[in-house]
Design a protein around this motif. Structure first.
Motif, PDB file in Angstrom:
ATOM      1  N   UNK A 135       0.830  -1.208   0.000  1.00 56.47           N
ATOM      2  CA  UNK A 135       0.000   0.000   0.000  1.00 56.47           C
ATOM      3  C   UNK A 135       0.864   1.257   0.000  1.00 56.47           C
ATOM      4  N   UNK A 136       1.960   1.221   0.734  1.00 55.49           N
ATOM      5  CA  UNK A 136       2.889   2.359   0.712  1.00 55.49           C
ATOM      6  C   UNK A 136       3.424   2.588  -0.699  1.00 55.49           C
ATOM      7  N   UNK A 137       3.661   1.488  -1.428  1.00 57.07           N
ATOM      8  CA  UNK A 137       4.139   1.630  -2.803  1.00 57.07           C
ATOM      9  C   UNK A 137       3.094   2.309  -3.679  1.00 57.07           C
ATOM     10  N   UNK A 138       1.813   1.922  -3.490  1.00 55.59           N
ATOM     11  CA  UNK A 138       0.735   2.560  -4.249  1.00 55.59           C
ATOM     12  C   UNK A 138       0.722   4.063  -3.998  1.00 55.59           C
ATOM     13  N   UNK A 139       0.837   4.457  -2.724  1.00 58.46           N
ATOM     14  CA  UNK A 139       0.801   5.875  -2.377  1.00 58.46           C
ATOM     15  C   UNK A 139       2.030   6.614  -2.899  1.00 58.46           C
ATOM     16  N   UNK A 140       3.197   5.970  -2.819  1.00 59.47           N
ATOM     17  CA  UNK A 140       4.418   6.605  -3.310  1.00 59.47           C
ATOM     18  C   UNK A 140       4.378   6.821  -4.818  1.00 59.47           C
ATOM     19  N   UNK A 145       5.482  11.595 -10.690  1.00 66.63           N
ATOM     20  CA  UNK A 145       5.081  11.533 -12.088  1.00 66.63           C
ATOM     21  C   UNK A 145       6.207  10.902 -12.890  1.00 66.63           C
ATOM     22  N   UNK A 146       6.528   9.677 -12.521  1.00 66.01           N
ATOM     23  CA  UNK A 146       7.640   8.978 -13.144  1.00 66.01           C
ATOM     24  C   UNK A 146       7.122   7.963 -14.157  1.00 66.01           C
ATOM     25  N   UNK A 147       8.000   7.579 -15.050  1.00 62.77           N
ATOM     26  CA  UNK A 147       7.629   6.604 -16.071  1.00 62.77           C
ATOM     27  C   UNK A 147       7.177   5.290 -15.418  1.00 62.77           C
ATOM     28  N   UNK A 148       6.040   4.768 -15.855  1.00 66.25           N
ATOM     29  CA  UNK A 148       5.571   3.462 -15.399  1.00 66.25           C
ATOM     30  C   UNK A 148       4.941   3.442 -14.035  1.00 66.25           C
ATOM     31  N   UNK A 149       4.677   4.640 -13.436  1.00 65.88           N
ATOM     32  CA  UNK A 149       4.146   4.605 -12.064  1.00 65.88           C
ATOM     33  C   UNK A 149       2.758   3.977 -12.009  1.00 65.88           C
ATOM     34  N   UNK A 151       1.694   1.506 -13.861  1.00 63.45           N
ATOM     35  CA  UNK A 151       1.907   0.057 -13.942  1.00 63.45           C
ATOM     36  C   UNK A 151       2.311  -0.496 -12.581  1.00 63.45           C
ATOM     37  N   UNK A 152       3.207   0.219 -11.885  1.00 64.94           N
ATOM     38  CA  UNK A 152       3.647  -0.253 -10.570  1.00 64.94           C
ATOM     39  C   UNK A 152       2.511  -0.217  -9.549  1.00 64.94           C
ATOM     40  N   UNK A 153       1.594   0.741  -9.682  1.00 66.95           N
ATOM     41  CA  UNK A 153       0.442   0.777  -8.791  1.00 66.95           C
ATOM     42  C   UNK A 153      -0.457  -0.431  -9.028  1.00 66.95           C
ATOM     43  N   UNK A 154      -0.684  -0.755 -10.294  1.00 65.63           N
ATOM     44  CA  UNK A 154      -1.525  -1.905 -10.615  1.00 65.63           C
ATOM     45  C   UNK A 154      -0.883  -3.210 -10.155  1.00 65.63           C
ATOM     46  N   UNK A 155       0.421  -3.320 -10.329  1.00 64.56           N
ATOM     47  CA  UNK A 155       1.091  -4.557  -9.899  1.00 64.56           C
ATOM     48  C   UNK A 155       1.038  -4.702  -8.379  1.00 64.56           C
ATOM     49  N   UNK A 156       1.090  -3.584  -7.656  1.00 62.43           N
ATOM     50  CA  UNK A 156       0.976  -3.656  -6.195  1.00 62.43           C
ATOM     51  C   UNK A 156      -0.412  -4.151  -5.791  1.00 62.43           C
TER      52      UNK A 156
END
Length: 284
Positions: A135-140, A145-149, A151-156
């Motif tokens: 969840x911390x990763x989703x919030x971070x 506004x970085x490339x692929x953010x 995608x990383x939220x969905x994977x989390x």
């Protein structure tokens, strides 16, 4: 408007999922009846109760609830500790449909919990720590506004679902069925639901169960997080909302859900849903 009791709040809305992370220092009731999605509720700190139809489940820190509104459930979560922290994650059917391409059904734990009527489980501290890290990763990722953010939220989110599915099926002792914690209140909820369109009063319900009015009010508030009046009102408004969504006219909805005064119905409906009854009917 600033809420002095709100300590922390993260709200993230993306295609197919909504994420909420909140810390509060006052009592709160979370309504879920307006959603047609599946949800995860993770209580990090505090305690409260989960109420649906004729069932009350006591909640404690470390509990995870699997909410499946596609089955017609209308749960409400009441939190009453001096301080509490929770996360809710709402996922619509399209999210799960897209994931089916992987050959894994991430809805399995929701389906099984509904089949067994066991939506509550306590996965243990190590699992909760992992959920918090994800969840911390989703919030971070939301904050940059970085490339692929995205995608990383969905994977989390996917990792959380995989972890909770594994835990639910691999650790059956973690599942709990606390519905019998207060059999009297559960019986009262059944009675209220069966007579919801009638003229229900505290004195009448108390007499029905051979208890005093004060004892009834105290126990009901203790185990459900709301007063009997609040519960009856919310239940009637839920019925009206459902009727209007299905095409009923406003006057029929008012009469059928137990309101004797049309103006009071309109005021209560606007207060509960933020809309006039006619707006719900026109939208449907």
């Amino acid at each position: 408007m600033h809420n002095p009791n709100l300590i922390l709040q993260h709200i993230i809305t993306k295609n197919f999922f909504e994420y909420y992370h909140c810390r509060y220092s006052h009592s709160l009731t979370l309504e879920t009846h307006k959603r047609q999605t599946h949800g995860l509720f993770v209580l990090y700190a505090g305690n409260g109760s989960w109420m649906q139809n004729d069932t009350v489940i006591r909640l404690h820190a470390g509990d995870v609830l699997l909410i499946s509104n596609s089955a017609g459930n209308c749960p409400a979560i009441s939190l009453s500790a001096p301080f509490y922290e929770y996360i809710t994650l709402w996922l619509d059917d399209q999210f799960f449909s897209d994931m089916n391409m992987t050959g894994e059904d991430l809805m399995l734990c929701f389906k099984e919990s509904r089949r067994q009527n066991r939506p509550l489980f306590r996965p243990g501290q190590s699992v909760l720590d992992t959920v918090r890290r994800l969840c911390n990763r989703i919030e971070q990722e939301q904050s940059v506004n970085s490339y692929g953010n995205h995608i990383l939220m969905y994977t989390a989110v996917i990792e959380i679902l995989v972890l909770l599915n594994r835990t639910y099926f691999e650790l059956p002792h973690a599942r709990h069925k606390d519905q019998t914690e207060n059999a009297l209140i559960n019986q009262i909820l059944i009675y209220i639901n069966e007579h919801i369109t009638e003229n229900l009063t505290l004195d009448q319900i108390a007499r029905q169960f051979y208890i005093s009015r004060n004892y009834f009010s105290h126990q009901f508030k203790l185990y459900t997080g709301c007063s009997p009046y609040q519960y009856i009102m919310k239940k009637r408004l839920d019925i009206a909302h459902t009727m209007l969504s299905n095409g009923a006219n406003v006057s029929d909805a008012c009469d059928s859900c137990g309101f004797s005064d049309y103006s009071n119905f309109l005021k209560a409906f606007r207060r509960e849903f933020g809309k006039n009854p006619s707006e719900i009917k026109n939208y449907s």
